[in-house]
Design a protein around this motif. Structure first.
Motif, PDB file in Angstrom:
ATOM      1  N   ARG A 230      -8.617   1.551  -4.549  1.00  0.00           N
ATOM      2  CA  ARG A 230      -8.255   2.461  -3.453  1.00  0.00           C
ATOM      3  C   ARG A 230      -7.573   1.640  -2.376  1.00  0.00           C
ATOM      4  O   ARG A 230      -7.919   0.473  -2.174  1.00  0.00           O
ATOM      5  CB  ARG A 230      -9.506   3.142  -2.904  1.00  0.00           C
ATOM      6  CG  ARG A 230     -10.628   2.148  -2.726  1.00  0.00           C
ATOM      7  CD  ARG A 230     -11.881   2.689  -2.127  1.00  0.00           C
ATOM      8  NE  ARG A 230     -12.517   3.822  -2.729  1.00  0.00           N
ATOM      9  CZ  ARG A 230     -13.383   3.804  -3.753  1.00  0.00           C
ATOM     10  NH1 ARG A 230     -13.682   2.645  -4.343  1.00  0.00           N
ATOM     11  NH2 ARG A 230     -13.953   4.915  -4.185  1.00  0.00           N
TER      12      ARG A 230
ATOM     13  N   ARG B  74       0.827  -1.223   0.000  1.00  0.00           N
ATOM     14  CA  ARG B  74       0.000   0.000   0.000  1.00  0.00           C
ATOM     15  C   ARG B  74       0.853   1.262   0.000  1.00  0.00           C
ATOM     16  O   ARG B  74       0.432   2.316   0.456  1.00  0.00           O
ATOM     17  CB  ARG B  74      -0.895  -0.006   1.234  1.00  0.00           C
ATOM     18  CG  ARG B  74      -1.710  -1.286   1.322  1.00  0.00           C
ATOM     19  CD  ARG B  74      -2.606  -1.263   2.511  1.00  0.00           C
ATOM     20  NE  ARG B  74      -2.848  -2.579   3.039  1.00  0.00           N
ATOM     21  CZ  ARG B  74      -3.416  -2.810   4.200  1.00  0.00           C
ATOM     22  NH1 ARG B  74      -3.790  -1.803   4.957  1.00  0.00           N
ATOM     23  NH2 ARG B  74      -3.621  -4.033   4.614  1.00  0.00           N
TER      24      ARG B  74
ATOM     25  N   SER C 230       3.583   4.087  -2.029  1.00  0.00           N
ATOM     26  CA  SER C 230       3.532   4.805  -3.313  1.00  0.00           C
ATOM     27  C   SER C 230       4.354   4.083  -4.383  1.00  0.00           C
ATOM     28  O   SER C 230       4.437   4.543  -5.512  1.00  0.00           O
ATOM     29  CB  SER C 230       4.056   6.237  -3.154  1.00  0.00           C
ATOM     30  OG  SER C 230       3.259   6.950  -2.244  1.00  0.00           O
TER      31      SER C 230
ATOM     32  N   TRP D 186      -0.017   3.432 -13.672  1.00  0.00           N
ATOM     33  CA  TRP D 186      -0.145   2.194 -12.882  1.00  0.00           C
ATOM     34  C   TRP D 186      -1.033   1.214 -13.657  1.00  0.00           C
ATOM     35  O   TRP D 186      -2.235   1.424 -13.772  1.00  0.00           O
ATOM     36  CB  TRP D 186      -0.733   2.499 -11.496  1.00  0.00           C
ATOM     37  CG  TRP D 186      -0.707   1.311 -10.573  1.00  0.00           C
ATOM     38  CD1 TRP D 186      -1.774   0.654 -10.045  1.00  0.00           C
ATOM     39  CD2 TRP D 186       0.464   0.637 -10.088  1.00  0.00           C
ATOM     40  NE1 TRP D 186      -1.343  -0.384  -9.257  1.00  0.00           N
ATOM     41  CE2 TRP D 186       0.024  -0.414  -9.264  1.00  0.00           C
ATOM     42  CE3 TRP D 186       1.840   0.816 -10.273  1.00  0.00           C
ATOM     43  CZ2 TRP D 186       0.915  -1.290  -8.631  1.00  0.00           C
ATOM     44  CZ3 TRP D 186       2.720  -0.050  -9.635  1.00  0.00           C
ATOM     45  CH2 TRP D 186       2.257  -1.082  -8.820  1.00  0.00           C
TER      46      TRP D 186
ATOM     47  N   LEU E 185      -2.365   6.188 -10.822  1.00  0.00           N
ATOM     48  CA  LEU E 185      -2.357   6.064  -9.360  1.00  0.00           C
ATOM     49  C   LEU E 185      -2.075   7.446  -8.771  1.00  0.00           C
ATOM     50  O   LEU E 185      -1.137   8.122  -9.206  1.00  0.00           O
ATOM     51  CB  LEU E 185      -1.253   5.078  -8.962  1.00  0.00           C
ATOM     52  CG  LEU E 185      -0.976   4.842  -7.483  1.00  0.00           C
ATOM     53  CD1 LEU E 185      -2.167   4.174  -6.800  1.00  0.00           C
ATOM     54  CD2 LEU E 185       0.256   3.937  -7.322  1.00  0.00           C
TER      55      LEU E 185
ATOM     56  N   VAL F 107       2.133  15.448  -3.770  1.00  0.00           N
ATOM     57  CA  VAL F 107       1.277  14.344  -4.230  1.00  0.00           C
ATOM     58  C   VAL F 107       1.872  13.821  -5.538  1.00  0.00           C
ATOM     59  O   VAL F 107       2.344  14.593  -6.370  1.00  0.00           O
ATOM     60  CB  VAL F 107      -0.178  14.833  -4.436  1.00  0.00           C
ATOM     61  CG1 VAL F 107      -1.032  13.771  -5.114  1.00  0.00           C
ATOM     62  CG2 VAL F 107      -0.816  15.229  -3.094  1.00  0.00           C
TER      63      VAL F 107
ATOM     64  N   GLU G  22     -10.174  10.660  -0.550  1.00  0.00           N
ATOM     65  CA  GLU G  22     -10.366  10.390  -1.979  1.00  0.00           C
ATOM     66  C   GLU G  22     -10.709  11.683  -2.718  1.00  0.00           C
ATOM     67  O   GLU G  22     -10.188  11.963  -3.799  1.00  0.00           O
ATOM     68  CB  GLU G  22     -11.477   9.351  -2.164  1.00  0.00           C
ATOM     69  CG  GLU G  22     -11.103   8.006  -1.564  1.00  0.00           C
ATOM     70  CD  GLU G  22     -12.192   6.951  -1.732  1.00  0.00           C
ATOM     71  OE1 GLU G  22     -11.993   5.844  -1.225  1.00  0.00           O
ATOM     72  OE2 GLU G  22     -13.235   7.233  -2.357  1.00  0.00           O
TER      73      GLU G  22
ATOM     74  N   LEU H  41      -7.613  13.870  -3.137  1.00  0.00           N
ATOM     75  CA  LEU H  41      -6.707  13.408  -4.196  1.00  0.00           C
ATOM     76  C   LEU H  41      -7.276  13.715  -5.577  1.00  0.00           C
ATOM     77  O   LEU H  41      -6.550  14.122  -6.492  1.00  0.00           O
ATOM     78  CB  LEU H  41      -6.427  11.899  -4.037  1.00  0.00           C
ATOM     79  CG  LEU H  41      -5.627  11.526  -2.775  1.00  0.00           C
ATOM     80  CD1 LEU H  41      -5.557  10.012  -2.596  1.00  0.00           C
ATOM     81  CD2 LEU H  41      -4.201  12.109  -2.827  1.00  0.00           C
TER      82      LEU H  41
ATOM     83  N   GLY I 187      -1.524   9.609  -5.132  1.00  0.00           N
ATOM     84  CA  GLY I 187      -1.376   9.542  -3.675  1.00  0.00           C
ATOM     85  C   GLY I 187      -0.205  10.388  -3.221  1.00  0.00           C
ATOM     86  O   GLY I 187       0.607  10.800  -4.015  1.00  0.00           O
ATOM     87  N   THR I 188      -0.169  10.730  -2.017  1.00  0.00           N
ATOM     88  CA  THR I 188      -0.905  10.133  -0.935  1.00  0.00           C
ATOM     89  C   THR I 188      -1.353  11.237   0.024  1.00  0.00           C
ATOM     90  O   THR I 188      -0.978  12.396  -0.139  1.00  0.00           O
ATOM     91  CB  THR I 188      -0.050   9.086  -0.185  1.00  0.00           C
ATOM     92  OG1 THR I 188      -0.655   8.706   1.036  1.00  0.00           O
ATOM     93  CG2 THR I 188       1.332   9.563   0.091  1.00  0.00           C
TER      94      THR I 188
ATOM     95  N   THR J 286      -3.433   7.436   1.909  1.00  0.00           N
ATOM     96  CA  THR J 286      -4.357   6.797   0.967  1.00  0.00           C
ATOM     97  C   THR J 286      -3.925   7.038  -0.474  1.00  0.00           C
ATOM     98  O   THR J 286      -3.388   8.095  -0.805  1.00  0.00           O
ATOM     99  CB  THR J 286      -5.780   7.358   1.220  1.00  0.00           C
ATOM    100  OG1 THR J 286      -6.271   6.756   2.420  1.00  0.00           O
ATOM    101  CG2 THR J 286      -6.746   7.057   0.073  1.00  0.00           C
ATOM    102  N   HIS J 287      -4.173   6.043  -1.315  1.00  0.00           N
ATOM    103  CA  HIS J 287      -3.976   6.169  -2.768  1.00  0.00           C
ATOM    104  C   HIS J 287      -5.279   5.789  -3.458  1.00  0.00           C
ATOM    105  O   HIS J 287      -6.034   4.951  -2.952  1.00  0.00           O
ATOM    106  CB  HIS J 287      -2.902   5.202  -3.264  1.00  0.00           C
ATOM    107  CG  HIS J 287      -1.507   5.574  -2.865  1.00  0.00           C
ATOM    108  ND1 HIS J 287      -0.988   5.272  -1.639  1.00  0.00           N
ATOM    109  CD2 HIS J 287      -0.530   6.225  -3.548  1.00  0.00           C
ATOM    110  CE1 HIS J 287       0.262   5.721  -1.581  1.00  0.00           C
ATOM    111  NE2 HIS J 287       0.564   6.300  -2.720  1.00  0.00           N
TER     112      HIS J 287
END
Ligand SMILES: Cc1cc2nc3c(=O)[nH]c(=O)nc-3n(C[C@H](O)[C@H](O)[C@H](O)COP(=O)(O)OP(=O)(O)OC[C@H]3O[C@@H](n4cnc5c(N)ncnc54)[C@H](O)[C@@H]3O)c2cc1C
Length: 393
Positions: free
Chosen positions: A316, A44, A46, A264, A269, A259, A291, A294, A271-272, A235-236
């Motif tokens: 996520r 989880r 980056s 991906w 992708l 960020v 979310e 981001l 994050g974070t 979180t991503h």
């Protein structure tokens, strides 16, 4: 009863690294993992194998130099898993750092990286801005390009465990550490595998349970020191739009945090976040406001992403950073790994707190150095800096 030189708790990148380093040094070693390899933080992150350009600003030069060295080692031994990528930092009137500051920082970065592979940097000519995945060019003043590497963190972890197993290390999974009793000869370890309680002996127990390390440390008797740490959630999200040119390193307009927006598996992708976390590590999950944050950061730099909503998110995940306890923002706190032993002379238990995916091999080698006096002399089997790492089938 089975006896090992080293028993490791936790099959994230740190547990994998210690298992491999122990096996490479000729020791018998067992890894106990509760769920699956990389089922915690190590799937989880980056996914960057990087020196950490931003750590220059907090003066963490040793960490940056070590990480850049590790990056160069991994680019050599894990070619299938670690790939150098162009990184882009767009500069607008509203962003904090000017191009000259970024160039100065990147010069220091290249210096700390020994001017080796992937340390070149420069500006993207205006004529090429249209190739940058729809980056907003209104008011854009410059785009600085440098290089760092990307990996698949879970695949990397599995590859390191496979390498350790090829050197004779053993894996108990799914199996949960229950308790450990330290005595003069070492440590008696109890763990649960399926419905059976198992017992084994080790010269040293290494607690590599990531955000659960405090829980594991509390089940070691007599009590071992436990540092004060904070868990900070990151979180991503993945959105169904392809990013192809490279990785964008942007500044969140609201709070100016860094960020990453990156390719991906054919999507993007993002994050974070850095959200204070107070619950049980098992319960960490992305929050709706993270979310939204981001999506807003991505939309601020890529007008094409402005229309995305939370309903568009295809994946996520949230992970927990283990940082030294403090009042300040997570960003400014030390990212140095803490290695805590039960006693200075001939330690029987060592706990790892914090750390970076990038530095897993260096951390494992520091762990081995710290516990060396507790282990019998064995004949070296290999050097971890030379062992090739391959994607597992
Ligand atoms: C959001 C975020 C982004 C990051 N990005 C990067 C990055 O881009 N680059 C970088 O270098 N670093 C990054 N990091 C840091 C890096 O991901 C972590 O330092 C690293 O993954 C931690 O690995 P670990 O092995 O210590 O812990 P984990 O991966 O969490 O592994 C701990 C393991 O212990 C197991 N376990 C727990 N309790 C028990 C028990 N009782 N019995 C048996 N097993 C147990 C768990 O199941 C888990 O598999 C990031 C971290 C976060 C949170």
């Amino acid at each position: 009863m089975n006896e090992f030189d080293v028993v490791v708790v936790g099959g994230g990148i740190h547990g994998a690294g210690v298992l491999q380093a122990a096996a490479a040094a000729g020791h018998s070693a067992l890894l106990i993992e509760r769920r699956g390899l990389a089922s915690g933080t190590s799937s989880r992150s980056s996914k960057l194998i990087h020196g950490g350009l931003r750590y220059l600003e907090s003066g963490q030069f040793r960490l940056v130099r070590e990480s850049l060295h590790e990056r160069s080692v991994m680019l050599r031994i894990a070619r299938e898993l670690v790939e150098l990528k162009p990184f882009y930092i767009p500069v607008y009137p509203h962003t904090r750092r000017r191009p000259w500051q970024l160039r100065l920082g990147l010069f220091a970065y290249a210096l700390l990286g020994g001017f080796g592979e992937g340390t070149s940097f420069g500006s993207v000519p205006r004529s090429q801005w249209s190739t940058l995945d729809g980056l907003d060019t209104r008011e854009l003043q410059a785009v600085i390009r440098y290089h760092d590497a990307q990996t698949d963190d879970a695949e990397l972890t599995r590859a390191v465990v496979a390498s350790a197993q090829s050197l004779g290390a053993e894996l108990a999974m799914p199996a949960s550490f229950v308790r450990a009793q330290l005595d003069e000869a070492g440590v008696l370890v109890n763990y649960e595998e399926g419905t059976s309680m198992r017992e084994c002996r080790a010269r040293v127990l290494v607690n590599a349970a990531g955000p659960w390390a405090t829980h594991v440390a509390r089940d070691i008797r007599p009590a071992t020191p436990v540092p004060r740490v904070d868990l900070v959630q990151g979180t991503h999200i993945v959105v169904p739009v392809a990013t192809t040119a490279g990785i964008y390193y942007v500044e969140a307009p609201t709070d100016r945090r860094a960020v990453f927006i990156m390719p991906w598996h054919g999507q993007t992708l993002i994050g974070t976040t850095e959200t204070e976390f107070r619950g049980e590590p098992d319960q960490v999950q992305p929050l709706p406001e993270e979310e939204q944050y981001l999506l807003e950061v991505a939309g601020a730099y890529f007008p094409g992403l402005k229309t995305l909503t939370r309903a568009d998110i295809t994946a996520r995940f949230a992970g927990l950073r283990v940082l030294p306890a403090g009042d300040g923002k997570a960003f400014g706190r030390s990212r140095e790994t803490m290695l805590i032993v039960d006693r200075d002379q001939r330690p029987r238990a060592l706990s790892i707190f914090g750390g970076k995916l990038t530095a897993w091999r260096a951390t494992a080698s520091q762990v081995m150095e710290r516990i060396e006096t507790s282990l019998p002399r064995r004949r070296n089997r290999a050097s971890t800096g030379e062992l090739p790492l391959r994607r597992c089938e």
